[in-house]
Design an enzyme around this catalytic site. Sequence first.
Site, short mmCIF file in Angstrom:
data_model
loop_
_atom_site.label_atom_id
_atom_site.label_comp_id
_atom_site.label_asym_id
_atom_site.label_seq_id
_atom_site.Cartn_x
_atom_site.Cartn_y
_atom_site.Cartn_z
N TYR A 148 7.32 -11.67 -19.96
CA TYR A 148 7.03 -11.22 -18.58
C TYR A 148 8.28 -11.25 -17.70
O TYR A 148 8.38 -10.50 -16.74
CB TYR A 148 5.96 -12.11 -17.95
CG TYR A 148 4.54 -11.68 -18.17
CD1 TYR A 148 4.06 -11.42 -19.45
CD2 TYR A 148 3.66 -11.55 -17.10
CE1 TYR A 148 2.74 -11.04 -19.64
CE2 TYR A 148 2.34 -11.18 -17.29
CZ TYR A 148 1.89 -10.92 -18.56
OH TYR A 148 0.58 -10.55 -18.75
N LYS A 199 3.64 -16.71 -33.18
CA LYS A 199 3.81 -15.69 -34.22
C LYS A 199 5.06 -16.07 -35.01
O LYS A 199 6.02 -15.30 -35.13
CB LYS A 199 3.93 -14.31 -33.53
CG LYS A 199 3.87 -13.11 -34.47
CD LYS A 199 2.51 -12.90 -35.14
CE LYS A 199 2.62 -11.77 -36.16
NZ LYS A 199 1.39 -11.64 -36.97
N ASP A 231 -2.59 -13.57 -34.26
CA ASP A 231 -3.58 -12.61 -34.76
C ASP A 231 -4.79 -13.36 -35.33
O ASP A 231 -5.95 -13.02 -35.07
CB ASP A 231 -2.97 -11.63 -35.78
CG ASP A 231 -2.13 -12.30 -36.86
OD1 ASP A 231 -1.85 -13.51 -36.76
OD2 ASP A 231 -1.73 -11.60 -37.82
N ASP A 255 -2.21 -14.32 -21.89
CA ASP A 255 -2.84 -13.27 -21.09
C ASP A 255 -3.94 -12.59 -21.91
O ASP A 255 -5.07 -12.42 -21.44
CB ASP A 255 -1.77 -12.24 -20.68
CG ASP A 255 -2.36 -11.10 -19.87
OD1 ASP A 255 -3.13 -11.38 -18.94
OD2 ASP A 255 -2.05 -9.93 -20.18
N ASP A 259 -8.39 -13.28 -21.76
CA ASP A 259 -9.41 -12.25 -21.53
C ASP A 259 -10.45 -12.28 -22.65
O ASP A 259 -11.65 -12.18 -22.42
CB ASP A 259 -8.79 -10.85 -21.46
CG ASP A 259 -8.47 -10.42 -20.04
OD1 ASP A 259 -8.14 -11.30 -19.22
OD2 ASP A 259 -8.55 -9.21 -19.74
#
Length: 365
Positions: A148, A199, A231, A255, A259
């Site tokens: 970000y 990751k 993942d 983020d 959600d």
Amino acid sequence: MSADSSPNRPRILALPGDGIGPEVIAPALGVLRRLSEIADFHAEIEEGLLGGAAFEATGRPLPEETLAAARSADAVLMGSIGGPQWDGLDRELRPERGLLGLRSSLGLFANLRPAVLYPQLADASTLRPDVVAGLDLLIVRELTGGIYFGAPRGIETMEGGERRGVNTLVYTESEIERICRAAFEAARRRAGRVCSVDKANVLEVSELWREVAERVGAQYGDVELTHMYVDNAAMQLVRDPKQFDVIVTTNMFGDILSDLASMLTGSIGMLPSASLDAGGKGLYEPCHGSAPDIAGQDAANPLATVLSAAMMLRYTLDRPELADRVERAVSRVLDRGLRTRDIASPGTRAVGTAAMGRAVIEELG
Ligand code: IPM
Ligand code: MG
């Protein structure tokens, strides 16, 4: 943010923002005002501009005045920002930049996003009740670093005229360390388990993240640390979300996963969040966005913002008994069968944003 006001007279900056923001902030402020009448608690509430609303009034998404007010307040309560009418602006002027600038200027690196399933809403989840019943997990998302904010960034034109977009994923050891510490501290007050999501099979940044998480974990012998690739974490969150207690992860993974986690609970309209600095001061906001499609229709769920105000009482204002009171009031309103559109199910009573807010205030006593 300053910490010099007394816990009984906190100074709160409210930033309604855009879209449904003003509609969901109003009930939350109503709750705080009601507490001022019935408890030893007298919030001084000031309102400020952020996002598209600020751009319209001042030409900037984060006016100096808002930043100064946020710095001097004890805590900030935000609605939501953004909307399609500002998508065409220069990136620097877009509403999202206002929020990102606020998070970064105030050093709000620790974003706590709890996903708790209210038993009354087990039917509102798209997952089977046995998968989500009793769900109580906390995502600790790093909020002021990573892709970000990493440099270089931008869209540049290469030789020959083709353009390329560039963003940079970067984390320093100290950034990783402090967010991991926040996660371990939180886990100590919960079920004592941290799952660090990365990751590391592909990204060097994640390799470092994992190493630092291990190092911090070694100082918390009472907390169990596991690691998971992002993942797989997305899959596990849908397959068996109750395996998680605290998830700690980067800005962008957090983020996305937050959600996802929100929908396990039935609606993103129920999920509050806290963004804290090193001293525990913070910005509180619902996890949902500005929902321009339903703005101004009295259709939004204000409970995420009300619950964000409860988190503010708990984490920054040090009034856990008032936080409990607000959370109990929300639970009783759900018991009464009141539902905004996003959490409606057969046999419940449909209400609008304002009526839902009034019901919570009534239940406060
Ligand atoms: C969130 C939002 C923000 C983010 C946007 C509005 C900048 O999606 O708080 O999750 O990406 O952090
Ligand atoms: Mg988001």
